[in-house]
Design a protein around this motif. Structure first.
Motif, PDB file in Angstrom:
ATOM      1  N   ASN A 153      96.747  -5.249  23.957  1.00  0.00           N
ATOM      2  CA  ASN A 153      96.257  -4.846  22.651  1.00  0.00           C
ATOM      3  C   ASN A 153      96.633  -3.387  22.442  1.00  0.00           C
ATOM      4  O   ASN A 153      97.569  -2.886  23.082  1.00  0.00           O
ATOM      5  CB  ASN A 153      94.739  -5.061  22.557  1.00  0.00           C
ATOM      6  N   ARG A 154      95.927  -2.704  21.573  1.00  0.00           N
ATOM      7  CA  ARG A 154      96.198  -1.287  21.329  1.00  0.00           C
ATOM      8  C   ARG A 154      94.923  -0.474  21.497  1.00  0.00           C
ATOM      9  O   ARG A 154      94.675   0.482  20.757  1.00  0.00           O
ATOM     10  CB  ARG A 154      96.770  -1.102  19.917  1.00  0.00           C
ATOM     11  N   ASN A 199      97.464  -1.576  27.334  1.00  0.00           N
ATOM     12  CA  ASN A 199      96.749  -0.908  26.252  1.00  0.00           C
ATOM     13  C   ASN A 199      97.093   0.583  26.328  1.00  0.00           C
ATOM     14  O   ASN A 199      98.133   0.956  26.875  1.00  0.00           O
ATOM     15  CB  ASN A 199      95.242  -1.138  26.380  1.00  0.00           C
ATOM     16  N   SER A 229      92.579  -2.545  18.018  1.00  0.00           N
ATOM     17  CA  SER A 229      92.719  -1.097  18.215  1.00  0.00           C
ATOM     18  C   SER A 229      91.343  -0.472  18.393  1.00  0.00           C
ATOM     19  O   SER A 229      90.323  -1.144  18.414  1.00  0.00           O
ATOM     20  CB  SER A 229      93.451  -0.484  17.012  1.00  0.00           C
ATOM     21  N   ASN A 260      99.006   1.481  31.087  1.00  0.00           N
ATOM     22  CA  ASN A 260      98.099   2.298  30.297  1.00  0.00           C
ATOM     23  C   ASN A 260      98.504   3.759  30.478  1.00  0.00           C
ATOM     24  O   ASN A 260      99.665   4.054  30.802  1.00  0.00           O
ATOM     25  CB  ASN A 260      96.644   2.053  30.712  1.00  0.00           C
TER      26      ASN A 260
END
Length: 913
Positions: A419-420, A443, A398, A467
């Motif tokens: 991912n974040r 993301n 993150s 995104n």
């Protein structure tokens, strides 16, 4: 005549054949071309004929077999063709025969068995076929035997170790040899190197290897050796051992502690792709001279011991594709000579160790497909050495991407996908001028696509999909001349799509899921861009204001009337608990009368589906929107409960792969009967069921073929379905169990993106129930559809998230075999799960849907498709295990499927290049 190591070119002068007293002709390491002069056979006194490392072509003259005094014959590293002359068997004094690195073909002549003084036999890297003549194994003077990289077959004689007592080097790699490795080889105490990789040797590894005290290299990888790891203990006596390679075999068992007793001289250990289990012994750290350790794709578990940091000389560490848990040991930072660190596809947790920043010589770092958390360490981004590959993909990282990403000036491939990560892409990325592949998809990066990507002229692939990028597509992307793949899908981009550069190739660009984009090349199938407004449009402002004001007055009156109506209706409905819906999001209000008009009075011509609790019709609302209307059959037991369940579920959740409910209608028809309907988005491509089994709905053969789903389409659909189910299980609070996952409940939109629907059996679980894997249920009856229902439901167990995993596994198997779960062909004791499981891995092609296999245009593509489909089937089997505790959950299935897809697409792109 010694003229080696010069720069002579042209043909070898034929006049050399007139030098009748010539004993040594050494012309190695020059650039002589043409053919070997035929009249060299006149030099009957020749002892050494060395033409190694030139550019000679043509065949080898058989008359050279008349040079009876020849002791050394070297033609290696040329471009010679044709067979080895049988006349070479007449060279009775020959001690060294070196013919490697040519294009010689045919069989090895039996006549070579007569060379009783032969010490050095080198035929590697040619195109020789057939078996090695048995007599050659009886040349007892042999020290070095090299026949690697040919197409030789057959087996080695069992007494080879007795007939070749002085053998020092045995090289038979990259051939087609079968049978066992002769146990008698352990009698040859002078053996220093054994190179038998890439064959089909089977059986055990010879025992008593410890007798080979001179052994330095044992290279047995890529065979079919079936043995346990007990041979490791014996190797402890080989005090000179440097390289041990036994990967890609069938070696099993746990790593013994005795591995730490290997000689301190050991530099390379590779046991990858074997069914090895257990954990890494902590004493492994004693092998302080080890430079490469490869244990990837085995079944190792537990934590990596901190003692591994004692391998100070390690340059390569490959531990990917295992089941390691816990944190990545910070002691790895002690390995300051590391070039490659590959830990992908494990279950590592916790933070990425900052100590990895001490590994200043890393060129390859892969920590993808784990469960790592926290931010991207700036210490790693500051590693200037990273030049080939850096991936943190498929984790739970993150925060924002640090500015230090600009330090990766020499990096070719960066993958931070899935991912974040949030925020803007840092402007410093403009300094990564060597980047060829950049993957940032899945993301939460936002803002506009930055101009800082403009200097990256080496980019070949760029993925920014999934995104929150907004604004227009920057024109500089069309100026990246090397760009071959661009994915901008599922963002919030708007405006016109460029018509230059990579955008001219619709197959190389994806912009789907950006609703405000327009234009582009026709094959992108985007709407046309609207013309800009005329400058004199302001002159109509007064008219517009008047119209708006009138509309607002009418709207106010309409709201007042509707308020009175719904107030009365609410009082009427308080006696009906099925209409007390708690919906988080507001819906359109659609009356029974409008639904009647929209569906042509529920005409059979508009009927597009039949379900357990009602009919589904295609309809066009008064607004012109096309919808799907599910009319509940309230005479069917459970229909009202199904209606409430779908409203409760779909009214509180939002996901791009879940069917979107637009409205509900709970009213009475013109005869006073209760009427309930659900209004959904219309899915133009119908259900997944109708694409997998088109003949079941009456389509002809020609139409069947047109509805075939290609391999990548099936993969994308499978991933999206799994993502939707994972969302229900892990992103909803409390978790939701779908309860009836099957192809007919998966709809496909215009872009073939799947939407999971029919939540009539969905259950919103409690936290305590989810923690135990047992969910709440209002009935002990088996719910779901035959074939997709997990076996525990039949034994009275309540609905659960592992139950959804089972249904998904069966659906996945159905997608890639083309077979339904209840086909009669399975017989009484077989189902789709066991049918596929019995075929894996060797007979996978027998169960894969033939429509997928027909995509292959050549043998190479067929192999790629076979491997990909077989891997997907393994995931389907893992999800549909009988025991709920043994099933792969949705998160792990998504991770595996993404990995399979990435591998397949990489291979596809490499073949196109």
């Amino acid at each position: 005549m010694v003229l080696q190591n010069n720069s002579f070119r042209g043909e070898i002068p034929p006049q050399i054949g007139n030098l009748l007293r010539l004993r040594h002709l050494i012309l190695s390491n020059n650039s002589f071309g043409g053919s070997i002069p035929s009249n060299l056979s006149h030099c009957s006194n020749l002892r050494i004929l060395d033409l190694i490392d030139n550019q000679l072509v043509g065949g080898i003259h058989s008359n050279l077999g008349s040079l009876r005094r020849l002791e050394y014959l070297g033609f290696s590293a040329n471009s010679l063709v044709g067979p080895i002359p049988p006349s070479f068997g007449n060279l009775s004094l020959l001690e060294q025969l070196s013919l490697q690195q040519n294009a010689l073909h045919g069989e090895i002549p039996e006549e070579l068995s007569r060379l009783e003084r032969l010490v050095f036999f080198q035929l590697s890297f040619n195109k020789l076929i057939g078996e090695i003549p048995p007599g050659i194994f009886n040349i007892s003077s042999m020290l070095a035997f090299y026949v690697g990289s040919n197409q030789l077959r057959g087996s080695f004689p069992s007494d080879m170790g007795t007939t070749l007592p002085f053998l020092s080097l045995l090289g038979a790699f990259n051939n087609l040899f079968t049978g066992m490795i002769p146990p008698s080889l352990t009698n040859v105490t002078s053996l220093r190197g054994v190179f038998l990789c890439n064959n089909s040797f089977r059986g055990p590894i010879p025992k008593n290897l410890g007798r080979l005290t001179s052994l330095q290299m044992l290279v047995l990888d890529a065979n079919q050796l079936h043995d346990d790891l007990s041979f490791i203990s014996s190797l402890a006596n080989c005090s000179n051992l440097k390289d041990l390679l036994v990967d890609v075999n069938l070696i099993h068992g746990s790593l013994p502690r005795s591995i730490s007793n290997l000689s301190a001289s050991v530099e390379v250990i590779s046991m990858a792709s074997n069914p090895i289990h257990g954990s890494i012994p902590s004493a492994l750290g004693n092998l302080f001279n080890l430079s490469a350790l490869n244990l990837e794709n085995t079944f190792l578990t537990d934590r990596i011991p901190d003692s591994i940091g004692g391998l100070y000389s390690l340059q390569e560490l490959h531990l990917s594709g295992n089941m390691f848990t816990g944190e990545i040991p910070s002691s790895i930072g002690n390995m300051t000579l590391l070039n490659i660190l590959d830990l992908h596809s494990n279950s590592f947790q916790g933070y990425i160790p900052q100590s990895l920043g001490n590994c200043k010589q890393l060129i390859w770092l892969d920590l993808s497909n784990n469960n790592l958390i926290g931010t991207v360490p700036v210490e790693i981004l500051s590693l200037f050495s990273l030049s080939i590959f850096f991936s943190l993909a498929h984790n739970n990282l993150s925060g924002s991407l640090p500015l230090q990403v600009g330090s990766l000036k020499n990096l070719a491939k960066l993958d931070l996908s899935y991912n974040r990560l949030t925020g803007l892409i840092p402007a410093s990325i403009s300094e990564c001028l060597s980047l060829r592949w950049l993957y940032l998809e899945a993301n939460s990066f936002d803002g506009q696509i930055p101009q800082s990507l403009r200097p990256l002229r080496a980019l070949e692939e760029l993925d920014l999909s999934n995104n929150i990028f907004s604004g227009p597509i920057p024109s500089f992307l069309a100026e990246l001349t090397l760009l071959e793949y661009l994915n901008l899908s599922f963002n919030e981009l708007e405006g016109q799509v460029p018509k230059a550069g990579v955008f001219l190739n619709a197959s190389a660009v994806s912009v789907s899921g950006n609703r405000e984009l327009c234009g582009g090349v026709p094959s992108l199938k985007l709407p046309l861009c609207k013309l800009p407004r005329s400058k004199n449009c302001c002159s109509t402002k007064a008219i517009v204001i008047s119209v708006v004001a009138g509309s607002l007055l009418c709207l106010a009156l309409l709201v007042l009337c509707l308020s009175i109506f719904f107030y009365r209706k609410k009082k009427q409905m308080t006696t009906d608990p099925s209409t007390k819906l708690s919906l988080e999001h507001p819906f359109l209000r659609i009356s029974y009368d409008e639904l009647l008009r929209a569906t042509g009075r529920f005409s059979e011509s508009n009927l597009i589906g039949k379900g357990r609790y009602g009919m589904v019709y295609k309809g066009i609302l008064d607004s012109g929107d096309m919808v799907a209307v599910k009319v509940l059959n309230l005479m069917q037991r459970g229909a009202s409960r199904s209606f409430v369940s779908e409203c409760r579920t779909l009214g509180t959740i939002r996901h791009r792969n879940l069917v979107k409910i637009l409205s509900v209608c709970s009213s009475v028809d013109f005869c006073g009967n209760d009427f309930k309907a659900l209004i959904y988005e219309f899915m133009a491509n119908e259900s997944l069921e109708e694409w997998l089994h088109p003949r079941t709905i009456g389509r002809d053969d020609e139409h069947d073929e047109s509805r075939n789903l290609r391999l990548v389409q099936r993969l994308n659909i499978a991933i999206d379905i799994a993502t939707a189910i994972e969302y229900l299980h892990k992103s909803c609070y409390p978790p939701i169990v779908h309860g009836d996952l099957k192809p007919s409940n998966v709809l496909l939109d215009n872009n073939m993106v799947p939407r999971v629907g029919d939540f009539g059996l969905a259950k919103i679980t409690t936290v305590s129930a989810e923690a135990t894997g047992i969910q709440d249920s209002t009935s002990t009856a088996v719910r779901g559809s035959i074939g997709y229902v997990p076996p525990e439901y039949g034994m009275g167990h309540k609905v659960s998230t592992p139950g959804d995993a089972y249904s998904y596994g069966i659906l996945l198997l159905e997608m890639f075999t083309g077979k339904g779960p209840t086909e009669e062909a399975f017989g009484a004791h077989f189902n789709l799960h066991s049918f596929v499981q019995a075929a894996l891995p060797d007979q996978a092609m027998d169960v894969v849907d033939l429509r997928i296999l027909n995509e292959a245009s050549d043998q190479q593509q067929e192999i790629m498709i076979r491997d990909c489909a077989a891997s997907v089937l393994e995931v389907g089997v893992a999800c549909s295990m009988d025991s709920p505790r043994d099933r792969m959950d949705m998160s792990e299935a998504i991770k595996e499927l993404y990995s399979i897809k990435a591998s397949y697409e990489t291979k596809q792109r490499s073949t196109r290049k």
